[in-house]
Design a protein around this motif. Structure first.
Motif, short mmCIF file in Angstrom:
data_model
loop_
_atom_site.label_atom_id
_atom_site.label_comp_id
_atom_site.label_asym_id
_atom_site.label_seq_id
_atom_site.Cartn_x
_atom_site.Cartn_y
_atom_site.Cartn_z
N MET A 180 49.78 -47.42 6.93
CA MET A 180 48.44 -47.98 6.78
C MET A 180 48.47 -49.51 6.80
O MET A 180 47.60 -50.17 7.34
CB MET A 180 47.83 -47.54 5.45
CG MET A 180 47.35 -46.12 5.46
SD MET A 180 45.75 -46.03 6.33
CE MET A 180 45.29 -44.37 5.93
N VAL A 238 45.39 -44.54 10.36
CA VAL A 238 46.54 -43.93 11.03
C VAL A 238 46.07 -42.98 12.14
O VAL A 238 44.87 -42.72 12.28
CB VAL A 238 47.47 -43.21 10.02
CG1 VAL A 238 48.15 -44.22 9.12
CG2 VAL A 238 46.71 -42.18 9.20
N CYS A 264 50.91 -40.61 10.27
CA CYS A 264 50.90 -40.13 8.88
C CYS A 264 52.06 -39.14 8.77
O CYS A 264 52.07 -38.11 9.45
CB CYS A 264 49.58 -39.46 8.57
SG CYS A 264 49.62 -38.50 7.04
N ALA A 265 53.02 -39.47 7.91
CA ALA A 265 54.21 -38.62 7.79
C ALA A 265 53.82 -37.20 7.36
O ALA A 265 54.41 -36.23 7.83
CB ALA A 265 55.16 -39.24 6.77
N GLU A 319 47.29 -35.66 -3.97
CA GLU A 319 48.51 -35.61 -3.15
C GLU A 319 49.76 -35.84 -4.01
O GLU A 319 50.88 -35.76 -3.52
CB GLU A 319 48.45 -36.65 -2.03
CG GLU A 319 47.49 -36.27 -0.92
CD GLU A 319 47.28 -37.37 0.11
OE1 GLU A 319 48.05 -38.35 0.12
OE2 GLU A 319 46.34 -37.25 0.90
S1 SF4 Z 1 49.27 -42.33 2.21
FE1 SF4 Z 1 50.43 -40.48 2.78
S2 SF4 Z 1 48.87 -39.04 3.49
FE2 SF4 Z 1 47.93 -41.09 3.51
S3 SF4 Z 1 48.29 -41.84 5.59
FE3 SF4 Z 1 50.00 -42.58 4.34
S4 SF4 Z 1 51.58 -40.99 4.63
FE4 SF4 Z 1 49.67 -40.08 5.30
#
Ligand code: SF4
Length: 324
Positions: A284, A75, A100-101, A214
């Motif tokens: 991703m 990303v 990436c949110a 996370e």
């Molecule tokens: S999994 Fe979550 S932290 Fe990782 S790139 Fe995707 S949105 Fe972002």
């Protein structure tokens, strides 16, 4: 996309993956390029990559690259980090809209507001931040080294940006420091709930549970192991782990590497078949072989950053690499 057809002149869409991979290999040599890919990428992308890793491993790898071009399958913030570490290289992102949110939740202005409120605190930025936010950070970290970095830095007060899940993990592990979390989170990991994990545990009572930091605090508290993507990979595939099956709560892309490394074990990830829905990062997964091919062929989707941003964002990343 011009030019890529099979011997019967069929268009690109029906040319099979093997041919596409061969074309990408050819282009890589012709253009002196390297492909870096995150573990959350699709299996076929992981297969064509010269190096697959998590954020920390990829940041390290980006400092060692000696090709003209880096194709970064990940990303946006990851491509930016590679550019900051290699300003003279052409860094190409096969899907430029892949963001990436969580990284987008933290703006420079909001972090500056927190800095005003806590003037003595160090700003520790998870690598999942924009280059702009990195310019005002004291040091970066990844989920693999966050605990070590925070233990080592001289500040007692830490503004931790942007992930409150990782902030929770760090505050549990590091004693004697005040962690001030930013209110950001990964929408994919943070939406996984305690009830979902209970459901999986009920179905697989003998499987130990590994989760990414996370995830929400209540999910982390139920785990046997909390670790970054690379730490989960090592833990779950280890011969030392006495288990035939293991529950892993992170993005589904990691399953592919686990099965490659230790195929004897069963890796249970959240999926609809398990009754809990996918833990899946659409951003991703938006990178495809076709996009890698087009990007490399046309040398498009280049990451560009103002030199001032590169200079300032480099400092916290370099500090992190030195300390980890
Ligand atoms: S999994 Fe979550 S932290 Fe990782 S790139 Fe995707 S949105 Fe972002």
């Amino acid at each position: 996309m011009q030019g890529l057809t099979d011997k019967n002149s069929r268009p690109m869409e029906v040319v099979n993956y093997r041919q596409l991979k061969e074309e990408i290999e050819k282009l890589k040599k012709e253009k002196n390029a390297v492909i870096l890919a995150h573990y959350y990428q699709r299996p076929e992308i992981q297969d064509i990559a010269d190096f697959v890793g998590d954020s920390l491993e990829l940041a390290r790898k980006a400092t060692e690259v000696d090709t003209e071009i880096i194709v970064f399958c990940g990303v946006h913030f990851m491509g930016e980090t590679a550019k900051v570490l290699n300003p003279s290289k052409k860094v190409l992102l096969p899907e430029p809209k892949a963001g990436c949110a969580m990284a987008d939740m933290a703006t420079k202005e909001e972090v500056l507001k927190l800095k005003e409120k806590y003037p003595n605190a160090w700003v520790v930025s998870y690598v999942n931040t924009t280059a702009e936010v990195k310019t005002i950070s004291d040091i970066c970290c990844t989920s693999a080294n966050a605990v070590r970095i925070i233990e080592k830095i001289p500040s007692e007060e830490i503004i931790f940006v942007p992930d409150k899940g990782l902030a929770y993990h760090v505050s549990k592990k590091v004693k004697g420091k005040k962690i001030i979390p930013f209110e950001g989170f990964c929408p994919d990991h943070y939406l996984f709930t305690k009830n979902m994990l209970l459901k999986l545990k009920e179905k697989y009572p003998n499987a130990p549970v590994g989760v990414h930091p996370e995830t929400p605090p209540e999910v982390q508290d139920m785990a046997d192991f909390v670790g970054s993507t690379s730490q989960l990979l090592k833990w779950a595939t280890s011969d030392q782990l006495d288990a035939q099956e293991v529950i892993i709560i992170t993005e589904i892309g990691l399953k592919y590497q686990m099965e490659k490394i230790n195929p004897k074990r069963k890796y249970i990830f959240p999926t609809p078949e398990e009754g809990v829905g996918y833990l899946f990062c659409a951003q991703m997964k938006s990178v495809s072989l076709e996009k890698v091919y087009e990007t490399l062929k046309e040398e498009k989707n280049e990451i560009t950053l103002p030199s001032e941003v590169i200079e300032k964002a480099y400092k916290p990343i370099k500090r992190m690499l030195e300390l980890s």
